[in-house]
Structures are given as C-alpha cells and as structure tokens.
Design an enzyme around this catalytic site. Structure first.
Site, PDB file in Angstrom:
ATOM      1  N   HIS A 109       3.674 -27.435  -7.846  1.00  0.00           N
ATOM      2  CA  HIS A 109       4.958 -27.311  -8.531  1.00  0.00           C
ATOM      3  C   HIS A 109       4.727 -27.071 -10.029  1.00  0.00           C
ATOM      4  CE1 HIS A 109       9.279 -28.314  -9.196  1.00  0.00           C
ATOM      5  NE2 HIS A 109       8.810 -28.746 -10.363  1.00  0.00           N
ATOM      6  N   GLU A 110       3.890 -27.903 -10.640  1.00  0.00           N
ATOM      7  CA  GLU A 110       3.618 -27.765 -12.068  1.00  0.00           C
ATOM      8  C   GLU A 110       2.846 -26.486 -12.370  1.00  0.00           C
ATOM      9  OE1 GLU A 110       5.025 -29.525 -14.216  1.00  0.00           O
ATOM     10  OE2 GLU A 110       5.803 -31.097 -12.900  1.00  0.00           O
ATOM     11  N   HIS A 163       5.310 -23.635 -12.924  1.00  0.00           N
ATOM     12  CA  HIS A 163       5.829 -23.625 -14.293  1.00  0.00           C
ATOM     13  C   HIS A 163       4.780 -23.083 -15.262  1.00  0.00           C
ATOM     14  CE1 HIS A 163       9.363 -25.763 -13.052  1.00  0.00           C
ATOM     15  NE2 HIS A 163       8.735 -26.892 -12.789  1.00  0.00           N
TER      16      HIS A 163
END
Length: 232
Positions: free
Chosen positions: A28-29, A32
C-alpha cells in the site's frame, strides 16, 4: 491447559497475521511512494515496520529502512502537510545558518547543540521558504535554503523542499493519483492472490464428470451401476 497445548498453532497464527499486515501495508505504501516519485514529489523516508531502525540505506534522496516492529510501514512525502506546521508561531527554535545567512538546519534546542536559538514569529516554508525569528538582539527574517534539514531528533532529519517538490504544489490529478495508488496496489494484490489460489486448487465447475445409473432390484432396493462397468 488448552492454550499451552495449542501454543504452536497460536504462534503460527500470530506470525501469519503479522506477515499479512506487513505485506499489505508495505505494498500500500509502495503505491503512494512510486507514484509520488514519478510525479516529482520528494520522498525523504520509506520504512518497513515501526520503531528503532534495524538497517537503513539512502538512495535518490530517500532513506529506506527496516524497523524493529514489523506491523506495517510508512512513507513520508514532502508537503503532505504544510511544512511550516512544524514551527508554529511562538515556539522556541534552534537554527543554523551558512555564510550566506541562509538557514540550513532547524529543530528543537536539544537536537541542535551550539545553534542559535530564537522564537518563531512567522514561517513560510511552502512558497517563500523564509522564517522570521525573534532573538535577544531583535527580529530578523532569514531565507531557508532548499533541502535545509529539519531535525526530528538528534539522529533523524527530513529536508525542507521547494513547492514544486511538495505534494501541495502538484496539480489536483497528480495529488489524486498519489492518494489512490495505495488502494490500487491492495486491489492488485488481492487479484494476484485469487489467481494464484485458483491456479493451484482449481476453479469450481458445473461440468458433469461421471454419470451413475440406478436400477431397482427385485427386493425393492436401489442399486447403483456405472454405465461403463459391465455386470449388474
């Protein structure tokens, strides 16, 4: 005791839960992080886990680290929140300047020994990159050098960057892409895992494999017989 008897099971379950969280949050990170980098946003920190650093290295202006507690991770992007939020008006601040009179380091008094100390009167670290600081000899406005370091503690710092490298300085579509990249990575992970499981176990189907015939015996019982097997 039941818990002791099943200790190995609980331990394996705990490890599995930690690994699942670590993989999901790290991906997820990373979503980003990847899109932010592609959009030209400065990303000072990408960490797997939380707490003290076990190992780290730096590349392309980003510090990559693995930390003690593997429950997730985080990415720190410049300008995700206004940079001046670190230095509210009235807060004491320690700072160092270079020979041109530009601020090159900022932080708490305890984290910058032998630095000048004053009180913040104004801070613009988004557009103008300057700070107005009150000291014993008067009030002065200092320019802040791009990539000046903000000391988060005595051994860790992040840079102050110009607006074009901050999240808030990017157009709306790029900011939206950076925000959505994390959930998209989770959806891609879910799709990959479903595909892998179905490839390994097979997919349920309604296709008929074999047909068995049933005949009624003379004593009234139903007998089953495969059509491809001779005899009764």
């Amino acid at each position: 005791m039941p818990i002791v008897a099943h200790l190995e099971f609980y331990l394996e379950a705990a490890i599995a839960i930690v690994l699942v969280f670590a993989v999901c949050i790290t991906l997820h990170e990373f979503g980003h992080f990847y899109v932010a980098k592609k959009c030209g946003v400065a990303v000072p920190v990408f960490a797997i886990g939380f707490g003290p650093k076990l190992c780290k290295f730096k590349r392309g202006g980003t510090e990559y680290s693995v930390r003690l507690f593997p429950l997730g991770g985080f990415v720190q992007m410049a300008g995700e929140a206004p940079q001046e939020a670190w230095f509210p008006v009235g807060q004491p601040v320690a700072f160092r300047v270079n020979e041109l009179g530009e601020i090159v380091a900022l932080g708490d008094v305890k984290d910058l020994p032998d630095a000048e100390v004053g009180t913040v009167r104004r801070a613009d670290l988004t557009d103008a990159l300057e700070m107005t600081i009150q000291m014993a000899q008067g009030v002065r406005t200092y320019p802040v050098r791009p990539y000046a370091r903000v000391m988060l503690n005595a051994r860790s710092s992040v840079p102050i960057v110009e607006k074009h490298e901050q999240v808030v300085g990017k157009p709306l579509w790029q900011r939206a892409a950076i925000i959505l990249a994390g959930p998209v990575m989770n959806l891609l992970l879910a799709g990959f895992l479903f595909s892998a499981v179905n490839t390994y176990t097979g997919v349920p189907t309604t296709t008929i494999g074999t047909v068995e015939s049933h005949i009624l015996s003379t004593d009234g019982w139903v007998k089953s017989r495969r059509p491809d097997c001779p005899g009764g």
